[in-house]
Design an enzyme around this catalytic site. Structure first.
Site, mmCIF file in Angstrom:
data_model
loop_
_atom_site.group_PDB
_atom_site.id
_atom_site.type_symbol
_atom_site.label_atom_id
_atom_site.label_comp_id
_atom_site.label_asym_id
_atom_site.label_seq_id
_atom_site.Cartn_x
_atom_site.Cartn_y
_atom_site.Cartn_z
ATOM 1 N N ARG A 231 22.039 -17.146 13.980
ATOM 2 C CA ARG A 231 20.891 -17.756 14.643
ATOM 3 C C ARG A 231 19.902 -16.661 15.024
ATOM 4 O O ARG A 231 20.295 -15.554 15.410
ATOM 5 C CB ARG A 231 21.316 -18.524 15.902
ATOM 6 C CG ARG A 231 22.084 -19.810 15.647
ATOM 7 C CD ARG A 231 21.173 -20.894 15.067
ATOM 8 N NE ARG A 231 21.874 -22.166 14.921
ATOM 9 C CZ ARG A 231 22.538 -22.535 13.835
ATOM 10 N NH1 ARG A 231 22.620 -21.703 12.807
ATOM 11 N NH2 ARG A 231 23.119 -23.717 13.764
ATOM 12 N N GLU A 260 10.916 -19.567 14.091
ATOM 13 C CA GLU A 260 10.852 -20.005 12.699
ATOM 14 C C GLU A 260 9.926 -21.209 12.570
ATOM 15 O O GLU A 260 9.883 -22.042 13.473
ATOM 16 C CB GLU A 260 12.257 -20.356 12.184
ATOM 17 C CG GLU A 260 13.194 -19.162 12.134
ATOM 18 C CD GLU A 260 14.570 -19.510 11.570
ATOM 19 O OE1 GLU A 260 14.790 -20.679 11.190
ATOM 20 O OE2 GLU A 260 15.424 -18.621 11.508
ATOM 21 N N HIS A 278 15.872 -18.400 6.074
ATOM 22 C CA HIS A 278 16.893 -19.328 6.560
ATOM 23 C C HIS A 278 17.499 -20.136 5.405
ATOM 24 O O HIS A 278 17.463 -21.365 5.373
ATOM 25 C CB HIS A 278 16.305 -20.272 7.622
ATOM 26 C CG HIS A 278 17.353 -20.791 8.570
ATOM 27 N ND1 HIS A 278 17.101 -21.060 9.887
ATOM 28 C CD2 HIS A 278 18.667 -21.087 8.387
ATOM 29 C CE1 HIS A 278 18.194 -21.495 10.483
ATOM 30 N NE2 HIS A 278 19.161 -21.517 9.577
#
Length: 521
Positions: A231, A260, A278
């Site tokens: 994360r 993000e 990601h």
């Protein structure tokens, strides 16, 4: 037949499974929150991924909803508490992307070691830079794995095949379980001091935000490389960039970022940093698994059958006597996880009237709170026991209808720590009444501080002064006494989270033995 609203793309196999069960599958792409409110009316099920925000307003508009399904792991975009209050089941697909995330970790590990993206980009731009991008072998290097959950375990298995030595930090995994994985358990600072590569596989919690910060990087082995597919925010990106510029850290590979989507970062300017947007779960297989799994869970929920990956379980399964203790039990588990580096076993004892009832759901609540603080995946009443088994933690329950000081008591022991709580008064208000065998009386609060100190005058002043200088109010406080009557423990509820620098200041103060800051959800 039920109407199932699907607002984001899931695998076609999952949609076919829903249709084969006789349900109407309504695939839409709402362009606004207002449109979603209209579409959800009359739907019995809602299936989403990460973009759709399932708020309390959406749940209210979907008055006929039975289940909300998240085709993936994270539930940040679902108001689970509001769903539970309305009796809507929330389900997810917690195992769908673990293999993909582990493989992406290995891909970044190799890319960082051999400078593959940089060499690829240079050659495509017409530069033959063979000597510039000399890499290192993985064989005989030490890999530090932070978090030995499902993904961390898969990474460990794969890294062994490359001939790497494995060390890990996870205070919630037993030594025996680590040995089975050929992993040596270390404290985090020890791991950073010996590891050539470090991979992160922990949940993002108040305790893990900034876990890899400037101070920890400074203590790390020179030439260390950091890989994060967990994360964003667990690694301090600014501190990491500075450590790479200085040459102390040899490089990094990141798939996740504090904010993000992320298109600007000091890390992007550095040639020895590999980044991806990601992509940890972005494989066809993971998406297929997520679609199939969530379809299966939704079909079971609509049929009223047992749902393996239900995140919220109705408290109606508990008796009227036991039900009020569910929030307290979960809070105790959460607080205990913050206090204890548990390994081996967790003992849960029920005393008083509740001991005469079925307390299994209370044990599930304790485990849900406990693993919710330390797991890299959402934790439910359903999967909490499996997480304990995976980490080699034996859960032992005992009950006695005899209680010396309270009508009812829930006590936890393990990892050298002890904690107990109860409900008091006609309103059943929660109280923490024992910490490490010291008697206290403090309501659980969002921000708490547990301080062990020597039995000498002025210790309360030391703590109060440090908090006061930091502008932190003390909302509640109690001085715990041991069985011998020695006041050598303080439990405080504070107005805000106690910063790391204040904790370090307290630990450095004379007479302070230990400091544990707790930030509950």
């Amino acid at each position: 037949m039920a109407r199932i609203l699907v607002t984001e793309t899931i695998a076609e196999g999952g949609l076919e499974r829903l249709r084969a069960a006789g349900h109407e599958v309504d695939v839409r792409s709402p362009s606004s929150a207002e449109e979603l409110l209209e579409l959800v009316r009359g739907a019995q099920a809602l299936i989403i991924r990460s973009a759709t925000q399932v708020t309390a307003e959406v749940l209210e508009a979907g008055s006929e909803l039975v289940v909300v399904g998240r085709a993936g792991i994270g539930l940040d975009n679902v108001d689970v508490a509001a769903a539970t209050e309305r009796g809507v089941m929330v389900v997810n697909a917690p195992q769908s992307n673990v293999l993909s995330a582990a493989e992406h970790t290995m891909a970044l590990l190799l890319a960082q070691a051999r400078n593959i993206p940089q060499a690829n980009a240079a050659l495509k731009e017409g530069r033959w830079e063979r000597s510039r991008w000399t890499g290192v072998e993985l064989s005989d290097k030490t890999l530090g794995i932070v978090g030995l959950g499902r993904i961390g375990k898969l990474v460990a298995q794969r890294a062994l095949a490359f001939g790497m030595r494995l060390v890990a930090y996870d205070p919630f995994v037993s030594a025996e379980r680590a040995r089975q994985l050929s992993v040596e358990l270390l404290e985090l600072d020890e791991l950073m001091a010996v590891a050539d590569f470090v991979t992160l596989h922990v949940a993002k919690t108040p305790e893990t935000v900034g876990l890899i910060d400037a101070a920890r990087l400074e203590k790390a082995k020179p030439g260390i490389r950091i890989i994060n597919v967990a994360r964003g925010g667990i690694v301090d990106e600014t501190a990491l960039a500075e450590a790479i510029r200085s040459g102390h850290v040899a490089g990094a590979a990141l798939d996740v970022f504090d904010t993000e989507p992320c298109t600007e970062s000091p890390l992007f300017e550095l040639p020895n940093v590999v980044v991806t947007p990601h992509l940890g779960a972005s494989t066809h297989e993971a998406q297929d698994k997520a679609g199939d799994t969530i379809a299966e869970q939704v079909v079971l929920a609509l049929a009223g059958d047992f749902v393996p990956f239900a995140v919220n379980v109705s408290a109606a399964e508990a008796s009227e006597t036991v039900r009020p203790f569910l929030p307290m039990a979960e809070r105790l588990g959460e607080l205990f996880a913050s206090l204890s580096g548990l390994a081996g076993s967790l003992e849960i004892e029920y005393q008083g009237q509740i001991a005469g009832y079925d307390t299994r759901i209370l044990t599930l609540a304790v485990l849900k709170g406990f693993f919710g603080r330390v797991s890299d995946q959402p934790v439910s009443y359903v999967n909490a026991p499996a997480l304990a088994e995976e980490r080699g933690i034996e859960v032992r329950e005992s009950s006695t209808t005899t209680s010396h000081d309270y009508v009812n008591l829930i006590a936890l022991r393990g990892g050298g720590h002890a904690l107990a709580g109860t409900l008091v008064g006609l309103k059943g208000e929660p109280r923490i009444v024992m910490v490490d065998d010291h008697t206290v009386d403090v309501p659980p609060a969002r921000h708490m501080l547990v301080v062990r100190n020597e039995d000498r005058p002025g210790m309360i002043g030391v703590v109060g002064t440090a908090l006061g200088r930091a502008g932190i109010n003390i909302a509640d406080m109690d001085v715990g006494r041991s069985a011998e009557g020695v006041p050598a423990l303080m439990v405080l509820a504070t107005s805000q989270s106690v910063p790391v620098e204040v904790q370090e200041e307290l630990r450095a103060a004379g007479g302070i033995i230990s400091v544990h800051a707790v930030d509950l959800s």
